[in-house]
Design an enzyme around this catalytic site. Structure first.
Site, PDB file in Angstrom:
ATOM      1  N   SER A 124    -109.664  27.816  -4.983  1.00 10.71           N
ATOM      2  CA  SER A 124    -108.453  27.086  -5.219  1.00 10.71           C
ATOM      3  C   SER A 124    -108.650  25.635  -4.623  1.00 10.71           C
ATOM      4  CB  SER A 124    -107.294  27.653  -4.470  1.00 10.71           C
ATOM      5  OG  SER A 124    -106.096  26.777  -4.229  1.00 10.71           O
ATOM      6  N   TYR A 148    -103.792  32.281   3.242  1.00  6.95           N
ATOM      7  CA  TYR A 148    -104.246  32.549   2.135  1.00  6.95           C
ATOM      8  C   TYR A 148    -105.369  31.575   1.764  1.00  6.95           C
ATOM      9  CZ  TYR A 148    -104.449  31.180  -2.917  1.00  6.95           C
ATOM     10  OH  TYR A 148    -105.016  31.155  -4.141  1.00  6.95           O
ATOM     11  N   LYS A 152    -109.466  32.388   0.824  1.00  6.94           N
ATOM     12  CA  LYS A 152    -110.426  31.719  -0.399  1.00  6.94           C
ATOM     13  C   LYS A 152    -111.737  31.287   0.298  1.00  6.94           C
ATOM     14  CE  LYS A 152    -107.782  32.748  -3.761  1.00  6.94           C
ATOM     15  NZ  LYS A 152    -108.113  33.767  -4.802  1.00  6.94           N
TER      16      LYS A 152
HETATM   17  P1  NAD Z   1    -101.016  36.328 -10.378  1.00  7.38           P
HETATM   18  O1  NAD Z   1    -100.255  37.134  -9.022  1.00  7.38           O
HETATM   19  O2  NAD Z   1    -100.025  36.069 -11.812  1.00  7.38           O
HETATM   20  O3  NAD Z   1    -102.137  37.495 -10.812  1.00  7.38           O
HETATM   21  C1  NAD Z   1    -102.793  38.113 -10.007  1.00  7.38           C
HETATM   22  C2  NAD Z   1    -103.016  39.615 -10.358  1.00  7.38           C
HETATM   23  O4  NAD Z   1    -103.742  40.300  -9.736  1.00  7.38           O
HETATM   24  C3  NAD Z   1    -101.490  40.109 -10.674  1.00  7.38           C
HETATM   25  O5  NAD Z   1    -101.519  40.638 -11.953  1.00  7.38           O
HETATM   26  C4  NAD Z   1    -101.420  41.159  -9.303  1.00  7.38           C
HETATM   27  O6  NAD Z   1    -101.080  42.547  -9.929  1.00  7.38           O
HETATM   28  C5  NAD Z   1    -102.990  41.448  -9.459  1.00  7.38           C
HETATM   29  N1  NAD Z   1    -103.500  42.263  -8.105  1.00  7.38           N
HETATM   30  C6  NAD Z   1    -103.316  41.723  -6.939  1.00  7.38           C
HETATM   31  N2  NAD Z   1    -103.648  42.410  -5.941  1.00  7.38           N
HETATM   32  C7  NAD Z   1    -104.528  43.378  -6.797  1.00  7.38           C
HETATM   33  C8  NAD Z   1    -105.416  44.156  -6.241  1.00  7.38           C
HETATM   34  N3  NAD Z   1    -105.768  44.647  -4.936  1.00  7.38           N
HETATM   35  N4  NAD Z   1    -106.152  45.116  -7.007  1.00  7.38           N
HETATM   36  C9  NAD Z   1    -105.901  44.911  -8.572  1.00  7.38           C
HETATM   37  N5  NAD Z   1    -105.117  44.156  -8.974  1.00  7.38           N
HETATM   38  C10 NAD Z   1    -104.444  43.182  -8.026  1.00  7.38           C
HETATM   39  O7  NAD Z   1    -101.686  35.196 -10.060  1.00  7.38           O
HETATM   40  P2  NAD Z   1    -101.940  33.856 -10.865  1.00  7.38           P
HETATM   41  O8  NAD Z   1    -101.357  32.626 -10.626  1.00  7.38           O
HETATM   42  O9  NAD Z   1    -102.607  34.338 -12.204  1.00  7.38           O
HETATM   43  O10 NAD Z   1    -103.403  33.744  -9.959  1.00  7.38           O
HETATM   44  C11 NAD Z   1    -104.805  34.423 -10.282  1.00  7.38           C
HETATM   45  C12 NAD Z   1    -106.080  34.104  -9.141  1.00  7.38           C
HETATM   46  O11 NAD Z   1    -106.120  32.521  -9.018  1.00  7.38           O
HETATM   47  C13 NAD Z   1    -105.419  34.755  -7.663  1.00  7.38           C
HETATM   48  O12 NAD Z   1    -106.752  34.901  -6.873  1.00  7.38           O
HETATM   49  C14 NAD Z   1    -104.945  33.236  -7.138  1.00  7.38           C
HETATM   50  O13 NAD Z   1    -105.089  33.301  -5.872  1.00  7.38           O
HETATM   51  C15 NAD Z   1    -105.748  32.238  -7.884  1.00  7.38           C
HETATM   52  N6  NAD Z   1    -105.101  30.734  -7.647  1.00  7.38           N
HETATM   53  C16 NAD Z   1    -104.169  30.519  -8.242  1.00  7.38           C
HETATM   54  C17 NAD Z   1    -103.302  29.478  -8.347  1.00  7.38           C
HETATM   55  C18 NAD Z   1    -101.965  29.395  -8.890  1.00  7.38           C
HETATM   56  O14 NAD Z   1    -101.510  28.174  -8.497  1.00  7.38           O
HETATM   57  N7  NAD Z   1    -101.364  30.192  -9.743  1.00  7.38           N
HETATM   58  C19 NAD Z   1    -103.905  28.261  -7.872  1.00  7.38           C
HETATM   59  C20 NAD Z   1    -105.358  28.390  -7.482  1.00  7.38           C
HETATM   60  C21 NAD Z   1    -105.824  29.778  -7.291  1.00  7.38           C
HETATM   61  C1  WQD Z   2     -96.445  21.014  -5.746  1.00  6.82           C
HETATM   62  C2  WQD Z   2     -95.671  19.868  -5.374  1.00  6.82           C
HETATM   63  C3  WQD Z   2     -94.478  20.115  -3.248  1.00  6.82           C
HETATM   64  C4  WQD Z   2     -91.774  23.413  -4.712  1.00  6.82           C
HETATM   65  C5  WQD Z   2     -99.725  25.509  -4.027  1.00  6.82           C
HETATM   66  C6  WQD Z   2    -100.812  26.122  -3.140  1.00  6.82           C
HETATM   67  C7  WQD Z   2    -102.226  26.021  -3.776  1.00  6.82           C
HETATM   68  C8  WQD Z   2    -102.152  26.702  -4.864  1.00  6.82           C
HETATM   69  C9  WQD Z   2    -101.272  25.952  -5.898  1.00  6.82           C
HETATM   70  C10 WQD Z   2    -102.840  28.969  -5.093  1.00  6.82           C
HETATM   71  C11 WQD Z   2     -95.832  19.467  -3.722  1.00  6.82           C
HETATM   72  C12 WQD Z   2     -93.277  19.962  -4.234  1.00  6.82           C
HETATM   73  C13 WQD Z   2     -92.778  22.108  -4.611  1.00  6.82           C
HETATM   74  C14 WQD Z   2     -90.192  22.964  -4.685  1.00  6.82           C
HETATM   75  C15 WQD Z   2     -91.177  20.545  -4.253  1.00  6.82           C
HETATM   76  N1  WQD Z   2    -102.111  28.062  -5.227  1.00  6.82           N
HETATM   77  N2  WQD Z   2     -92.416  21.013  -4.440  1.00  6.82           N
HETATM   78  N3  WQD Z   2     -90.072  21.640  -4.425  1.00  6.82           N
HETATM   79  O1  WQD Z   2     -98.211  23.330  -2.751  1.00  6.82           O
HETATM   80  O2  WQD Z   2     -99.763  21.931  -4.654  1.00  6.82           O
HETATM   81  O3  WQD Z   2    -100.146  24.235  -3.896  1.00  6.82           O
HETATM   82  O4  WQD Z   2    -100.015  26.032  -5.350  1.00  6.82           O
HETATM   83  O5  WQD Z   2    -103.932  28.790  -4.886  1.00  6.82           O
HETATM   84  O6  WQD Z   2    -103.051  26.846  -2.681  1.00  6.82           O
HETATM   85  O7  WQD Z   2    -100.551  25.696  -1.872  1.00  6.82           O
HETATM   86  O8  WQD Z   2     -98.127  23.369  -5.167  1.00  6.82           O
HETATM   87  O9  WQD Z   2     -96.104  23.831  -6.885  1.00  6.82           O
HETATM   88  O10 WQD Z   2     -96.019  24.510  -4.293  1.00  6.82           O
HETATM   89  O11 WQD Z   2     -95.989  22.057  -4.975  1.00  6.82           O
HETATM   90  O12 WQD Z   2     -90.693  19.264  -3.886  1.00  6.82           O
HETATM   91  O13 WQD Z   2     -89.462  23.481  -4.712  1.00  6.82           O
HETATM   92  O14 WQD Z   2     -94.277  19.964  -5.369  1.00  6.82           O
HETATM   93  O15 WQD Z   2     -94.210  19.683  -1.955  1.00  6.82           O
HETATM   94  O16 WQD Z   2     -95.801  18.273  -3.618  1.00  6.82           O
HETATM   95  P1  WQD Z   2     -99.041  22.990  -4.187  1.00  6.82           P
HETATM   96  P2  WQD Z   2     -96.579  23.452  -5.319  1.00  6.82           P
END
Ligand code: NAD
Ligand code: WQD
Length: 337
Positions: A124, A148, A152
């Site tokens: 991330s 979190y 990572k």
């Molecule tokens: P998501 O929660 O939709 O998908 C994660 C999936 O993993 C889910 O289906 C959940 O049921 C499954 N899961 C969780 N723990 C598990 C376990 N112990 N064993 C088997 N399955 C398990 O999330 P997403 O948004 O699709 O994110 C996927 C990956 O990308 C995550 O690792 C997340 O940290 C990373 N990521 C997401 C974002 C974002 O903003 N969505 C940003 C950066 C990184």
């Molecule tokens: C985006 C912008 C908020 C909600 C997070 C995690 C990051 C990654 C992605 C997993 C910011 C603003 C948000 C709301 C708002 N996840 N906001 N009102 O914080 O960039 O990243 O999700 O890896 O690790 O930290 O994403 O969508 O929460 O926020 O004003 O109700 O929107 O302040 O500027 P963020 P976000």
């Protein structure tokens, strides 16, 4: 040969599975459904007319992993499974370290046991902490401000150590910026539980009338209009980044990190306006205090992934918004009918 996709029923996982199937890959999904349901992959099968084997189970279950590696000819792993809510991670840090760190160690141990060394990891942009300058390059200093993010970063460090210990490993650390949008069919998308933490699903729920108004977290940042700026990337572009990273592993040595973003930043208010335009609905908002831990501005220098993986995001903000709205309006209750 089969790609094992952990967490493949989730938001980014389901979109990636769809792209893998369309690229004629054999896919095995392992998901414990802690944040998803089998409905996403049922729809992926309908959309692609292809099959995918779905196992309900946990990455922390070593015996199950050994069975899967014995029964299937897995030659690479894309690892999405994990917990992802920043706020929740400060309340239940042990769950985050157990799932995200220990679960990954478990998976890597079984991969090593079965001589499977190709690994694509969902990292991330949070690992860049509060960057001193933007755009953010892969070689910027890494840090974390919450459990979190630390989980990572720990996994990234583990992967770097592992690759240094044994040259068989080929690992891509994909640092996602802010994934948004949905497949253009409107059949799969992000289905958050309860009140969404992230901006886009919250805006979409306001537009459809499920929530009254968006709380904008602060308008006194040093940005174009005072609200936070982020690099939003269409989830289908992100999914394709995984296919490019996977294909490139054969030529790659060791562990390499790639930023997956568009290289452009948009403010919260720009996002609100763009969503109103795409949905033709008002998105009322109110300005509230800053959210603790938020940073002002974050966007990628996307040139390394372009140069090395030949990958670049192709969908613009309008497409992200239109696709989000199509998913939200066709599925007001997400996958729950
Ligand atoms: P998501 O929660 O939709 O998908 C994660 C999936 O993993 C889910 O289906 C959940 O049921 C499954 N899961 C969780 N723990 C598990 C376990 N112990 N064993 C088997 N399955 C398990 O999330 P997403 O948004 O699709 O994110 C996927 C990956 O990308 C995550 O690792 C997340 O940290 C990373 N990521 C997401 C974002 C974002 O903003 N969505 C940003 C950066 C990184
Ligand atoms: C985006 C912008 C908020 C909600 C997070 C995690 C990051 C990654 C992605 C997993 C910011 C603003 C948000 C709301 C708002 N996840 N906001 N009102 O914080 O960039 O990243 O999700 O890896 O690790 O930290 O994403 O969508 O929460 O926020 O004003 O109700 O929107 O302040 O500027 P963020 P976000």
């Amino acid at each position: 040969m089969t790609v094992l996709v952990t967490g493949g029923a989730g938001y980014i996982g389901s979109h990636t599975v769809l792209e893998l199937l369309q690229a004629e890959q054999n896919v095995l999904v392992l998901d414990n459904f802690s944040n998803s349901s089998s409905e996403s992959l049922k729809r992926v099968k309908e959309l692609t007319n292809k099959t995918v084997t779905l196992i309900e189970g946990d990455i922390r279950d070593k015996a199950l992993l050994e069975t899967l590696f014995t029964q299937h000819s897995i030659d690479s792993v894309i690892h999405f499974a994990g917990l992802k809510a920043v706020g929740e991670s400060t309340e239940i840090p042990l769950d985050y370290y157990e799932n995200n760190v220990w679960g990954t160690i478990n998976l890597l141990q079984v991969m090593k046991q079965f001589n499977v060394f190709k690994f694509v990891f969902s990292s991330s942009a949070t690992v860049y902490g509060d960057p001193q300058t933007v755009p953010i390059k892969e070689n910027f200093p890494l840090s974390a401000t919450n459990p979190y993010g630390r989980s990572k970063l720990m996994v990234e460090d583990i992967c770097r150590d592992l690759a240094a210990s044994d040259s068989n490993w080929k690992i891509a650390l994909l640092r996602y910026f802010n994934p948004v949008g949905a497949h253009e069919s409107g059949r799969i998308g992000e289905d958050p539980n309860g009140i969404p933490n992230n901006l886009l699903p919250f805006i979409a729920q306001v537009a459809i009338g499920k929530r009254e108004a968006l709380a904008v977290f602060g308008d006194d940042y040093d940005t174009v209009d005072g609200t936070g700026v982020r690099d939003y990337i269409h989830v289908v572009d992100l999914a394709n980044g995984h296919l490019k990273a996977l294909a490139h592993l054969a030529k790659q040595n060791g562990c390499v990190a790639y930023s997956l973003g568009t290289g452009k930043g948009y403010s919260v208010l720009e996002m609100v306006k763009a969503f109103e335009k795409a949905s033709d609905r008002p998105v009322p908002y109110k300005i509230v205090a800053r959210r603790p831990g938020d940073i002002a501005c974050c966007y990628a220098d996307a040139s390394f992934a372009k140069e090395v993986l030949s990958w670049t995001a192709t969908r613009n903000l309008e497409q992200m918004m239109k696709d989000s709205w199509r998913w939200q309006s066709n599925n007001p209750e997400g996958y729950k009918k």
